[in-house]
Write a protein that holds these residues in place. Structure first.
Motif, short mmCIF file in Angstrom:
data_model
loop_
_atom_site.label_atom_id
_atom_site.label_comp_id
_atom_site.label_asym_id
_atom_site.label_seq_id
_atom_site.Cartn_x
_atom_site.Cartn_y
_atom_site.Cartn_z
N ALA A 30 0.83 -1.20 0.00
CA ALA A 30 0.00 0.00 0.00
C ALA A 30 0.86 1.25 0.00
O ALA A 30 1.93 1.27 0.63
CB ALA A 30 -0.93 0.01 1.21
N VAL A 31 0.40 2.27 -0.71
CA VAL A 31 1.02 3.59 -0.68
C VAL A 31 -0.05 4.58 -0.24
O VAL A 31 -1.15 4.61 -0.80
CB VAL A 31 1.57 4.00 -2.06
N THR A 32 0.26 5.36 0.79
CA THR A 32 -0.70 6.32 1.33
C THR A 32 -0.07 7.70 1.45
O THR A 32 1.14 7.82 1.64
CB THR A 32 -1.22 5.86 2.72
N PHE A 33 -0.91 8.74 1.33
CA PHE A 33 -0.45 10.12 1.33
C PHE A 33 -1.32 10.92 2.30
O PHE A 33 -2.54 10.76 2.32
CB PHE A 33 -0.60 10.76 -0.06
N GLY A 34 -0.70 11.81 3.08
CA GLY A 34 -1.46 12.70 3.96
C GLY A 34 -0.96 12.67 5.39
O GLY A 34 0.19 12.33 5.66
N ARG A 35 -1.84 13.02 6.32
CA ARG A 35 -1.52 13.01 7.74
C ARG A 35 -1.76 11.60 8.27
O ARG A 35 -2.90 11.11 8.25
CB ARG A 35 -2.37 14.02 8.49
N GLN A 36 -0.68 10.94 8.77
CA GLN A 36 -0.78 9.53 9.11
C GLN A 36 -0.02 9.20 10.39
O GLN A 36 0.89 9.92 10.80
CB GLN A 36 -0.17 8.69 7.97
N TYR A 37 -0.40 8.06 10.99
CA TYR A 37 0.37 7.52 12.11
C TYR A 37 1.78 7.18 11.63
O TYR A 37 1.97 6.66 10.54
CB TYR A 37 -0.27 6.25 12.66
N THR A 38 2.76 7.47 12.48
CA THR A 38 4.15 7.19 12.13
C THR A 38 4.49 5.73 12.42
O THR A 38 3.86 5.09 13.28
CB THR A 38 5.10 8.10 12.92
N PRO A 39 5.50 5.18 11.75
CA PRO A 39 5.89 3.78 12.02
C PRO A 39 6.28 3.52 13.47
O PRO A 39 5.94 2.48 14.03
CB PRO A 39 7.07 3.57 11.07
N ILE A 40 6.98 4.46 14.12
CA ILE A 40 7.41 4.22 15.51
C ILE A 40 6.23 4.26 16.47
O ILE A 40 6.20 3.55 17.48
CB ILE A 40 8.52 5.23 15.92
N TRP A 74 9.33 11.55 19.97
CA TRP A 74 8.49 10.53 19.31
C TRP A 74 7.19 11.18 18.84
O TRP A 74 6.48 11.82 19.59
CB TRP A 74 8.25 9.48 20.37
N ALA A 75 6.90 11.04 17.55
CA ALA A 75 5.73 11.67 16.95
C ALA A 75 4.67 10.62 16.64
O ALA A 75 4.96 9.62 15.98
CB ALA A 75 6.12 12.42 15.68
N ALA A 76 3.44 10.85 17.10
CA ALA A 76 2.36 9.90 16.81
C ALA A 76 1.89 10.02 15.37
O ALA A 76 1.55 9.02 14.73
CB ALA A 76 1.19 10.14 17.76
N GLY A 115 11.00 8.00 8.67
CA GLY A 115 10.83 6.90 9.61
C GLY A 115 10.56 5.60 8.90
O GLY A 115 10.29 5.55 7.69
N GLY A 116 10.64 4.51 9.64
CA GLY A 116 10.39 3.20 9.07
C GLY A 116 10.31 2.15 10.16
O GLY A 116 10.66 2.40 11.32
N SER A 117 9.86 0.97 9.78
CA SER A 117 9.75 -0.13 10.73
C SER A 117 9.85 -1.46 10.01
O SER A 117 9.61 -1.55 8.79
CB SER A 117 8.44 -0.07 11.51
N LEU A 118 10.18 -2.50 10.76
CA LEU A 118 10.22 -3.86 10.26
C LEU A 118 9.69 -4.75 11.38
O LEU A 118 10.20 -4.72 12.51
CB LEU A 118 11.65 -4.26 9.91
N THR A 119 8.63 -5.51 11.08
CA THR A 119 8.01 -6.37 12.10
C THR A 119 7.91 -7.80 11.60
O THR A 119 7.86 -8.06 10.39
CB THR A 119 6.59 -5.86 12.47
N TRP A 120 7.87 -8.73 12.54
CA TRP A 120 7.76 -10.15 12.25
C TRP A 120 6.75 -10.77 13.19
O TRP A 120 6.70 -10.44 14.38
CB TRP A 120 9.12 -10.82 12.44
N SER A 121 5.91 -11.67 12.67
CA SER A 121 4.92 -12.34 13.51
C SER A 121 4.84 -13.80 13.14
O SER A 121 4.99 -14.19 11.96
CB SER A 121 3.54 -11.69 13.36
N SER A 122 4.61 -14.64 14.14
CA SER A 122 4.45 -16.07 13.96
C SER A 122 3.62 -16.59 15.13
O SER A 122 4.08 -16.58 16.28
CB SER A 122 5.80 -16.78 13.91
N GLY A 123 2.40 -17.01 14.84
CA GLY A 123 1.53 -17.49 15.91
C GLY A 123 1.26 -16.40 16.93
O GLY A 123 0.89 -15.28 16.58
#
Length: 274
Positions: A30-40, A74-76, A115-123
């Motif tokens: 997804a690509v989104t533009f505007g006022r958004q929640y930050t990754p952190i 930290w910016a929301a 900003g950026g993030s990397l997440t991993w999930s398993s179960g």
């Protein structure tokens, strides 16, 4: 205004503090533009049973700058942001966000955000890392050499049907001589039994080489009247150390500057989810 959420309806601009964005999504992400929640913000939100609620959650200590003059914390949310999110149905999900400051000078980078993030999930296990970099100044008030505030955070969450625990750890710093780095640690827990939920979060904020630290604890209880309606009770306690003066700004609980005074809050209410 899509990039900031401000409006004119008519008369003075209406300050809009939520999200305001548009985008496209597909099997590529997804690509989104505007006022958004930050990754952190999204990262620290995930393990918190209080959902980083401005009034009650101790995670809001991450937005404090006591003893760190000049730090952009930290910016929301970020205005004017472009964000890419990789496909959410994969075990590993990444995000990248950039928001130009829109200044024409003296520094075109005044007020920009990255900003950026990397997440991993398993179960039942989820974990991730996020960063942000904010530069001083704004488009309306640019500066020739904007300061650079940087934050890093890692978070983990373990959740089964009736039990949830998590934690987040981070550091925040600014490249201004004499300003020390802050470290933050949040611990979370939630237990569900029938219609009842018990919530707890504690956050510790420590500024290097400074006695001006904070500790905040919140306890909560929910009772589900139905699938959409719940009663809740909350108690939150904030302790300032070394003449610090952090406050519960979201609840309007202020603390006198350099007083070292602490603050507490008790609340109760009803939530209905439409």
């Amino acid at each position: 205004s899509l990039d900031t959420g401000n409006g004119n309806i008519p008369g003075p601009n209406l300050a809009f503090t939520r999200q305001s964005w548009v985008g496209l999504s597909g099997n590529w992400g997804a690509v989104t533009f505007g006022r958004q929640y930050t990754p952190i913000f999204r990262l620290t939100w995930r393990p918190d049973p209080f959902d980083v609620n401005t009034v009650f959650s101790p995670v809001t200590l991450w937005a404090q700058t006591d003893a760190q003059a000049g730090l952009l914390a930290w910016a929301a949310r970020s205005d004017n942001a472009l964000m890419y999110t990789s496909p959410s149905n994969l075990p590993i999900v990444g995000t990248l966000m950039y928001a130009p400051g829109e200044s024409s000078g003296p520094s075109a980078r005044s007020g920009d955000y990255m900003g950026g993030s990397l997440t991993w999930s398993s179960g039942p296990v989820w974990l991730g890392y996020a960063f942000q970099q904010r530069r001083g100044g704004t488009a309306a008030a640019p500066v020739a050499v904007p300061s650079k505030s940087t934050a890093h955070a890692v978070a983990v969450n373990y959740q089964v049907e009736a039990f949830r625990v998590g934690a987040s750890y981070g550091q925040q710093d600014v490249d201004i001589t004499g300003i020390q780095k802050a470290t933050l640690l949040s611990l979370h827990g939630q237990v569900n039994f029938g219609r009842h939920q018990v919530l707890a979060t504690a956050t510790l904020r420590n500024v290097a080489d400074s006695p001006r630290d904070q500790q905040q604890l919140a306890l909560g209880y929910n009772y589900d009247l139905s699938k959409r309606t719940s009663l809740y009770a909350r108690v939150s306690m904030l302790r300032n150390k070394g003449n610090a003066s952090a406050s519960m700004a979201g609840a309007g609980v202020t603390v006198a500057p350099n007083s070292g005074n602490s603050a507490s809050l008790i609340g109760a209410g009803m939530i209905h989810r439409f």
